[in-house]
Design a protein around this motif. Structure first.
Motif, mmCIF file in Angstrom:
data_model
loop_
_atom_site.group_PDB
_atom_site.id
_atom_site.type_symbol
_atom_site.label_atom_id
_atom_site.label_comp_id
_atom_site.label_asym_id
_atom_site.label_seq_id
_atom_site.Cartn_x
_atom_site.Cartn_y
_atom_site.Cartn_z
ATOM 1 N N PHE A 111 -2.433 1.418 5.576
ATOM 2 C CA PHE A 111 -2.604 0.521 6.721
ATOM 3 C C PHE A 111 -1.305 -0.211 7.040
ATOM 4 C CE2 PHE A 111 -3.646 -3.489 8.723
ATOM 5 C CZ PHE A 111 -4.634 -3.157 9.647
ATOM 6 N N ASN A 112 -0.648 -0.764 6.014
ATOM 7 C CA ASN A 112 0.582 -1.514 6.230
ATOM 8 C C ASN A 112 1.690 -0.639 6.823
ATOM 9 O OD1 ASN A 112 -0.578 -3.834 5.305
ATOM 10 N ND2 ASN A 112 0.506 -3.899 3.359
ATOM 11 N N LYS A 113 1.738 0.608 6.394
ATOM 12 C CA LYS A 113 2.738 1.524 6.933
ATOM 13 C C LYS A 113 2.468 1.794 8.412
ATOM 14 C CE LYS A 113 4.903 6.032 6.156
ATOM 15 N NZ LYS A 113 4.918 7.258 5.305
ATOM 16 N N GLN A 114 1.204 2.016 8.749
ATOM 17 C CA GLN A 114 0.854 2.301 10.143
ATOM 18 C C GLN A 114 1.071 1.094 11.047
ATOM 19 O OE1 GLN A 114 -3.041 3.916 10.731
ATOM 20 N NE2 GLN A 114 -2.551 5.883 9.812
ATOM 21 N N GLU A 115 0.746 -0.089 10.534
ATOM 22 C CA GLU A 115 0.803 -1.300 11.359
ATOM 23 C C GLU A 115 2.116 -2.073 11.198
ATOM 24 O OE1 GLU A 115 -1.504 -1.982 13.598
ATOM 25 O OE2 GLU A 115 -2.546 -0.143 12.963
ATOM 26 N N ASN A 116 3.059 -1.494 10.448
ATOM 27 C CA ASN A 116 4.375 -2.117 10.252
ATOM 28 C C ASN A 116 4.234 -3.556 9.740
ATOM 29 O OD1 ASN A 116 7.201 -2.191 10.272
ATOM 30 N ND2 ASN A 116 7.281 -3.012 12.366
ATOM 31 N N ARG A 117 3.449 -3.710 8.684
ATOM 32 C CA ARG A 117 3.257 -5.028 8.090
ATOM 33 C C ARG A 117 3.426 -4.921 6.575
ATOM 34 N NH1 ARG A 117 -1.581 -6.216 5.608
ATOM 35 N NH2 ARG A 117 -1.517 -8.408 6.193
ATOM 36 N N SER A 118 3.390 -6.049 5.888
ATOM 37 C CA SER A 118 3.477 -6.054 4.432
ATOM 38 C C SER A 118 2.534 -7.116 3.891
ATOM 39 C CB SER A 118 4.920 -6.339 3.976
ATOM 40 O OG SER A 118 5.338 -7.616 4.443
ATOM 41 N N GLY A 119 2.303 -7.073 2.590
ATOM 42 C CA GLY A 119 1.449 -8.070 1.964
ATOM 43 C C GLY A 119 0.008 -7.639 1.841
ATOM 44 N N SER A 120 -0.821 -8.567 1.371
ATOM 45 C CA SER A 120 -2.231 -8.284 1.125
ATOM 46 C C SER A 120 -2.976 -8.027 2.439
ATOM 47 C CB SER A 120 -2.884 -9.457 0.396
ATOM 48 O OG SER A 120 -2.264 -9.664 -0.859
ATOM 49 N N LEU A 121 -3.924 -7.125 2.376
ATOM 50 C CA LEU A 121 -4.769 -6.843 3.533
ATOM 51 C C LEU A 121 -6.150 -7.452 3.340
ATOM 52 C CD1 LEU A 121 -5.404 -5.411 6.209
ATOM 53 C CD2 LEU A 121 -5.923 -3.342 4.875
ATOM 54 N N PHE A 122 -6.662 -7.381 2.118
ATOM 55 C CA PHE A 122 -7.996 -7.893 1.835
ATOM 56 C C PHE A 122 -7.942 -9.296 1.237
ATOM 57 C CE2 PHE A 122 -8.518 -3.265 1.759
ATOM 58 C CZ PHE A 122 -9.527 -3.133 2.706
ATOM 59 N N GLN A 123 -9.039 -9.997 1.358
ATOM 60 C CA GLN A 123 -9.126 -11.399 0.942
ATOM 61 C C GLN A 123 -9.342 -11.503 -0.556
ATOM 62 O OE1 GLN A 123 -11.160 -14.317 3.624
ATOM 63 N NE2 GLN A 123 -12.502 -14.592 1.879
ATOM 64 N N GLY A 124 -8.289 -11.312 -1.316
ATOM 65 C CA GLY A 124 -8.356 -11.455 -2.759
ATOM 66 C C GLY A 124 -9.161 -10.358 -3.430
ATOM 67 N N LYS A 125 -9.635 -10.669 -4.627
ATOM 68 C CA LYS A 125 -10.421 -9.730 -5.418
ATOM 69 C C LYS A 125 -11.751 -9.431 -4.724
ATOM 70 C CE LYS A 125 -10.508 -10.752 -9.741
ATOM 71 N NZ LYS A 125 -10.887 -11.406 -11.027
ATOM 72 N N PHE A 126 -12.186 -8.180 -4.798
ATOM 73 C CA PHE A 126 -13.461 -7.828 -4.180
ATOM 74 C C PHE A 126 -14.603 -8.617 -4.810
ATOM 75 C CE2 PHE A 126 -13.047 -4.886 -7.756
ATOM 76 C CZ PHE A 126 -14.325 -4.891 -8.304
ATOM 77 N N LYS A 127 -15.628 -8.893 -4.022
ATOM 78 C CA LYS A 127 -16.803 -9.630 -4.485
ATOM 79 C C LYS A 127 -17.867 -8.634 -4.960
ATOM 80 C CE LYS A 127 -14.634 -13.127 -2.629
ATOM 81 N NZ LYS A 127 -13.577 -12.388 -1.911
ATOM 82 N N ALA A 128 -18.679 -9.046 -5.910
ATOM 83 C CA ALA A 128 -19.705 -8.150 -6.433
ATOM 84 C C ALA A 128 -20.915 -8.941 -6.904
ATOM 85 C CB ALA A 128 -19.152 -7.310 -7.590
ATOM 86 N N THR A 129 -22.095 -8.383 -6.676
ATOM 87 C CA THR A 129 -23.336 -8.953 -7.197
ATOM 88 C C THR A 129 -24.134 -7.844 -7.872
ATOM 89 O OG1 THR A 129 -24.501 -8.582 -5.083
ATOM 90 C CG2 THR A 129 -23.462 -10.736 -5.411
#
Length: 230
Positions: A111-129
């Protein structure tokens, strides 16, 4: 890195979800959503040899599978413009954590390569229940399958990909474990009963979110070209 309060146990079911940082879109194009979907298939293996990883990077449009055991069974999924939901059963020790780490890394890099961006894309660690209780599996499958409804997202005009079509046997490319789908359908009395069950669950979920579905939305979203639940 903090320790999760919920341990992942083989054979148990978990609802896993995450969204874009600052609620930003994570699927901007159908191509990006398809890349994520295909990684749900390709990265679900204990085989993580470097040459396979490199081959996938060079041939992103090909479905390149490993030779190992499955990390998880995928039971249901819903991919929405700014977040995703997965219902999974862990198959190997550490399977869910490995799978989600690979998935997040692979997709963010692309995604970052396609959108010419860097850094995190998702909001931290995934959530799970962890799922437990009577009818937990059918209820959570309905929640995931029809999640776009709870957010009032029209699947005809937005990027939405849901496993509900697999449950209705109308999806040619299936990634959910067929035996687990049948288990869920049998638990509520078959496919037609599941459609009604899922519809009622969706209305209840919306009410719990203080966003009751209008009579119009109840009928059009559940009886659109995507399939009929009535």
């Amino acid at each position: 890195m903090g320790i999760r309060k919920i341990p992942f146990v083989n054979g148990e079911y978990y609802h896993v979800f995450n969204r874009g940082v600052d609620k930003r879109p994570v699927f901007i194009t159908a191509e990006q959503q398809d890349f994520f979907f295909r990684r749900l298939i390709m990265l679900n293996t204990t085989d993580n040899r470097r040459h396979i990883t490199n081959h996938r990077s060079r041939h992103k449009d090909q479905l390149i599978l490993g030779e190992g055991d499955k990390l998880v069974n995928i039971v249901a999924y819903c991919l929405l413009p700014n977040h995703f939901h997965l219902l999974m059963q862990q198959q190997t020790n550490g399977g869910i954590s490995q799978f989600m780490q690979r998935l997040g890394t692979s997709y963010t890099k692309n995604f970052n390569k396609q959108e010419n961006r860097s850094g995190s894309l998702f909001q931290g660690k995934f959530k799970a229940t962890h799922l437990n209780g009577e009818l937990a599996l059918p209820i959570l499958s309905a929640y995931v399958n029809l999640n776009y409804m709870h957010h009032h997202i029209d699947p005809d005009t937005n990027l939405v990909k849901s496993s509900f079509m697999e449950y209705c046997r109308e999806e040619s490319e299936s990634i959910c474990e067929p035996l687990l789908i049948e288990k869920i359908l049998d638990e509520v009395g078959g496919l037609m009963a599941y459609k009604k069950f899922a519809k009622q669950c969706s209305i209840t979920f919306a009410l719990n979110k203080n966003s009751e579905l209008s009579e119009d939305r109840k009928s059009t979203r559940l009886n659109s070209s995507h399939t009929s639940i009535s």
